[in-house]
Design an enzyme around this catalytic site. Sequence first.
Site, PDB file in Angstrom:
ATOM      1  N   ARG A  61       0.295   7.828   4.892  1.00  0.00           N
ATOM      2  CA  ARG A  61      -0.401   7.589   3.730  1.00  0.00           C
ATOM      3  C   ARG A  61      -1.740   8.141   3.288  1.00  0.00           C
ATOM      4  O   ARG A  61      -2.528   8.360   4.417  1.00  0.00           O
ATOM      5  CB  ARG A  61      -0.445   5.895   3.614  1.00  0.00           C
ATOM      6  CG  ARG A  61       0.807   5.060   3.883  1.00  0.00           C
ATOM      7  CD  ARG A  61       1.429   4.896   2.426  1.00  0.00           C
ATOM      8  NE  ARG A  61       2.646   4.221   2.495  1.00  0.00           N
ATOM      9  CZ  ARG A  61       3.813   4.640   2.686  1.00  0.00           C
ATOM     10  NH1 ARG A  61       3.878   6.053   2.899  1.00  0.00           N
ATOM     11  NH2 ARG A  61       4.901   4.062   2.511  1.00  0.00           N
TER      12      ARG A  61
ATOM     13  N   GLU B 163      -3.707   8.347  -6.120  1.00  0.00           N
ATOM     14  CA  GLU B 163      -2.023   8.636  -6.239  1.00  0.00           C
ATOM     15  C   GLU B 163      -1.674   8.238  -7.924  1.00  0.00           C
ATOM     16  O   GLU B 163      -1.738   7.253  -8.169  1.00  0.00           O
ATOM     17  CB  GLU B 163      -1.012   8.692  -5.486  1.00  0.00           C
ATOM     18  CG  GLU B 163      -1.333   9.458  -4.003  1.00  0.00           C
ATOM     19  CD  GLU B 163      -0.006   9.162  -2.996  1.00  0.00           C
ATOM     20  OE1 GLU B 163       1.015   8.571  -3.426  1.00  0.00           O
ATOM     21  OE2 GLU B 163      -0.411   9.555  -1.885  1.00  0.00           O
TER      22      GLU B 163
ATOM     23  N   HIS C 137       3.948  13.554  -3.273  1.00  0.00           N
ATOM     24  CA  HIS C 137       4.481  12.247  -2.481  1.00  0.00           C
ATOM     25  C   HIS C 137       5.998  12.382  -2.781  1.00  0.00           C
ATOM     26  O   HIS C 137       6.522  11.439  -3.357  1.00  0.00           O
ATOM     27  CB  HIS C 137       3.719  11.184  -3.131  1.00  0.00           C
ATOM     28  CG  HIS C 137       3.989   9.927  -2.035  1.00  0.00           C
ATOM     29  ND1 HIS C 137       3.156   8.848  -1.914  1.00  0.00           N
ATOM     30  CD2 HIS C 137       4.856   9.708  -1.068  1.00  0.00           C
ATOM     31  CE1 HIS C 137       3.319   8.089  -1.002  1.00  0.00           C
ATOM     32  NE2 HIS C 137       4.659   8.682  -0.247  1.00  0.00           N
TER      33      HIS C 137
END
Length: 324
Positions: free
Chosen positions: A238, A267, A286
């Site tokens: 993360r 993000e 991601h």
Amino acid sequence: MGRPKVYIANKVPYEVEEYIGKHCDYEKWDKDEEVGKDELFNKISDKNGVLLAGIKVDEEFIDAAPKLKVVSNATVGYNNFNLDAMKSRNIIGTNTPNVLNNTVADLIFGLILASARRITEMDKYVKDGNWKAPADNSLFGVDVHNSTLGIIGMGRIGEVVAKRAKLGFDMDVIYYNRNRKLEIEEELGIEYSDFEDLLKKSDFILLMTPLNNETYHLIDSKEFNMMKTTSIFINASRGSTVNEKALIEALQNKKILGAGLDVYESEPIEIDNLLLKMDNVVTLPHLGSATERTRSQMAMLAAENLVKGVLGEVPPNAVPELIK
């Protein structure tokens, strides 16, 4: 007694929808963009279960769904769950571990190889028309095989990565974890390491910890200062497990050689983020589990969790904190 009512809050494959339809009455969101809050809250007002992927389940969400019994996350992480609020209302939450282990491990090795051999940088070099002579040492990368990989967080994915590294690339693998895994050590011939020793010894450092109060900014300036100047840092956990400002500083000041990143503190990453300007950083949006097959498997597992929950059974992947 009527059939349970559920809401599918993101697009799922037809076979997943069909499976849910055999057991429940359902409504669905079938657009590519995320469902809006007003639409979502309106749809879940009479629902017993919701299938979603990362949407925040907080007190406002729960208040909008007074009949809610289960929330099924089609992701491994469940940082989007307000566990205290869900527990106070006896709402079960579930996730989808295991099915994505190999897919994420593939991506991690892609980051390792791309960073070490400067693959994305060299691809651009060729396409920009700069290849006019045989490669000199300014274009050299570093070897992956026979190097040392340090894994911080030896969960299921970490174990799969360790196996690839040890058996496929003849790497020395060391790891740091909250609990030692003697079985894995014996099976793969890897070694447990002190946290600081791992940072000092590793050629590649892979961060694979969940995000919680203990791991927020686990890797900061102090940790980057301990790493080899020839080391490459990989983050597929993360974004907030790393202090991104400290990472940028470490790269700018050549405290480490490079980085491979699939996650960021914000993000989608902001276009003016300095990480996007650095040739020695590989940046992905991601994509950890993002293959069609794996995402379909995750959606089906989420559906199975959902159905069991609304039918009054304990789902196979219930979040432990929410089980009495």
